[in-house]
Design a protein around this motif. Structure first.
Motif, PDB file in Angstrom:
ATOM      1  N   THR A   1       0.824  -1.207   0.000  1.00  0.00           N
ATOM      2  CA  THR A   1       0.000   0.000   0.000  1.00  0.00           C
ATOM      3  C   THR A   1       0.859   1.258   0.000  1.00  0.00           C
ATOM      4  OG1 THR A   1      -1.688  -1.198   1.262  1.00  0.00           O
ATOM      5  CG2 THR A   1      -1.865   1.198   1.183  1.00  0.00           C
ATOM      6  N   VAL A   2       0.525   2.202  -0.862  1.00  0.00           N
ATOM      7  CA  VAL A   2       1.192   3.502  -0.859  1.00  0.00           C
ATOM      8  C   VAL A   2       0.467   4.393   0.152  1.00  0.00           C
ATOM      9  CG1 VAL A   2       1.775   5.549  -2.220  1.00  0.00           C
ATOM     10  CG2 VAL A   2       1.939   3.271  -3.256  1.00  0.00           C
ATOM     11  N   VAL A   3       1.211   4.904   1.134  1.00  0.00           N
ATOM     12  CA  VAL A   3       0.636   5.723   2.195  1.00  0.00           C
ATOM     13  C   VAL A   3       1.297   7.098   2.188  1.00  0.00           C
ATOM     14  CG1 VAL A   3       0.047   3.740   3.630  1.00  0.00           C
ATOM     15  CG2 VAL A   3       2.293   4.825   3.898  1.00  0.00           C
TER      16      VAL A   3
ATOM     17  N   GLU B   1      -0.430  -0.835  -4.300  1.00  0.00           N
ATOM     18  CA  GLU B   1      -1.831  -0.435  -4.215  1.00  0.00           C
ATOM     19  C   GLU B   1      -1.861   1.076  -4.022  1.00  0.00           C
ATOM     20  OE1 GLU B   1      -3.851  -2.565  -1.146  1.00  0.00           O
ATOM     21  OE2 GLU B   1      -2.960  -4.495  -1.708  1.00  0.00           O
ATOM     22  N   MET B   2      -2.319   1.807  -5.046  1.00  0.00           N
ATOM     23  CA  MET B   2      -2.280   3.261  -4.963  1.00  0.00           C
ATOM     24  C   MET B   2      -3.391   3.872  -5.787  1.00  0.00           C
ATOM     25  SD  MET B   2       1.157   3.884  -7.232  1.00  0.00           S
ATOM     26  CE  MET B   2       1.497   2.779  -8.627  1.00  0.00           C
ATOM     27  N   GLU B   3      -3.730   5.100  -5.413  1.00  0.00           N
ATOM     28  CA  GLU B   3      -4.718   5.869  -6.147  1.00  0.00           C
ATOM     29  C   GLU B   3      -4.030   6.601  -7.301  1.00  0.00           C
ATOM     30  OE1 GLU B   3      -7.820   5.591  -5.523  1.00  0.00           O
ATOM     31  OE2 GLU B   3      -7.648   4.513  -3.620  1.00  0.00           O
ATOM     32  N   LEU B   4      -4.832   7.094  -8.237  1.00  0.00           N
ATOM     33  CA  LEU B   4      -4.277   7.793  -9.393  1.00  0.00           C
ATOM     34  C   LEU B   4      -3.459   9.008  -8.959  1.00  0.00           C
ATOM     35  CD1 LEU B   4      -3.994   8.216 -12.431  1.00  0.00           C
ATOM     36  CD2 LEU B   4      -6.191   9.435 -12.403  1.00  0.00           C
ATOM     37  N   ALA B   5      -3.950   9.772  -7.984  1.00  0.00           N
ATOM     38  CA  ALA B   5      -3.222  10.957  -7.538  1.00  0.00           C
ATOM     39  C   ALA B   5      -1.852  10.589  -6.979  1.00  0.00           C
ATOM     40  CB  ALA B   5      -4.035  11.714  -6.489  1.00  0.00           C
TER      41      ALA B   5
END
Length: 361
Positions: free
Chosen positions: A46-48, A93-97
């Protein structure tokens, strides 16, 4: 008696000085970077927004912390001993932004005259591969595992409507909303999209899709129509991805790693970005002007130490008490000259938002 005490003091001081010297030398050696080195970035998990770090490095191995990644790439871009960067996109696991921010970091690194190479195991083996591919294609060259796929897809949004179920069990929902585009309560009050909700969802999906197409096209030097045609064909296997110029090489990770170590005919030392960004033991001793970074993550709530009900009990909320305390501390600290506020939130309490806004002002 006094002589004995004096000897004890002297011995204690000497031992402390020796230990401090050993620590300082070890810290210097651990942070020393050899000339002609390559920064190694691996995106997995996960990208945090930020990770917990110490002199021992990141505590969690199952996440990619943007703050650590940003510090490492920004510092390496200005470091003459770092000549290039490898980006291994394994299973993030990351969102587009978030993907777009990492792309911007890679492009900034390249703007300092340094080379970059990316490796993909696959872009969306059984799901969407847009964000992993966007990050990889920002590099000068992209390698894909010979059995990998490029699952480049369009954008869909899903909405849940429960009015039919509520009618069936005899419950009549009653919500107030400020305007037709405030559609959060529609899931309870409607059985289908309202015109305004459909308009805003279609606008959002269209904007996201256009950004994805534009990024892929710009980085791979392909026209938007070409990218859209390839998305219509997805999933794309490795051979077709190479033929369609979506990737530059088909190779396994060990082959990629070996090639990076010998990039351009030189022998390069590979430095992990988490080690490179790890703070020095004495880095916090300096004073002077500072920029504070305040993170507003999660559901906005009044009070203190909340959790985000939309993400589960292991996540924190953006509480008014925590945020106002952070801004107050920054305001009263004479060394803090500016504040960056990073917001990653689905929204929440209007009152809590107003309290935070007041403290910002």
């Amino acid at each position: 008696m006094l002589r004995r005490f004096f000897r004890w003091i002297v011995r204690t001081v000497l031992v402390a000085v020796v230990l401090l010297a050993i620590v300082a030398i070890s810290d210097y050696i651990s942070h020393r970077v050899q000339p002609n080195s390559v920064l190694s970035v691996e995106l997995d998990g996960t990208v945090v927004e930020r990770g917990t770090s110490s002199v021992l490095g990141l505590l969690s191995k199952n996440e990619t912390a943007l703050n650590t990644l940003r510090n490492a790439i920004d510092q390496a871009a200005k470091d003459p001993k770092i000549v290039g960067m490898e980006i291994k996109v394994i299973n993030p696991e990351m969102e587009l932004a978030q993907a777009q921010e990492i792309v911007a970091l890679i492009k900034s690194f390249k703007s300092h005259g340094k080379w970059t190479a990316a490796y993909l195991e696959t872009a969306g083996e059984s799901g969407l591969g847009n964000t992993p591919y966007i990050v990889a294609c920002a590099a000068d060259e992209v390698s894909l595992m010979p059995q990998g796929d490029l699952n480049l897809m369009g954008v869909q949004l899903r909405e849940l409507f429960m009015r039919g179920t509520l009618d069936w069990i005899g419950i009549t929902p009653n919500f107030a909303s400020a305007g037709q585009y405030k559609s959060a309560a529609n899931m309870f009050t409607n059985k289908d999209f309202s015109p305004a909700q459909k308009e805003e969802d279609e606008g959002l999906a269209g904007s996201l899709f256009d950004q994805i197409v534009a990024t892929m096209g710009d980085e791979r030097k392909l026209s938007p129509d070409t990218i859209k045609g390839l998305i219509d064909q997805a999933p794309i296997n490795a051979d077709d991805g190479l033929k369609d110029k979506l990737v530059d090489r088909l190779e396994y990770e060990d082959q990629f790693t070996e090639r990076v170590k010998n990039h351009g005919g030189s022998v390069h030392k590979v430095v992990d970005y988490t080690d490179y960004a790890r703070p020095s033991l004495f880095s916090s001793l300096g004073g002077g002007d500072q920029i504070a970074v305040i993170y507003g993550n999660g559901e906005i709530q009044r009070g203190d130490e909340g959790f985000d009900p939309f993400s589960g009990p292991d996540t924190t909320a953006m509480t008014s008490d925590d945020m106002t305390d952070a801004f107050k501390s920054a305001r009263e600290d004479d060394d803090v000259r500016a504040v960056i506020l990073r917001v990653d939130s689905p929204g929440g309490s209007m009152l809590a938002s107003e309290l935070i806004d007041r403290e910002v002002e």
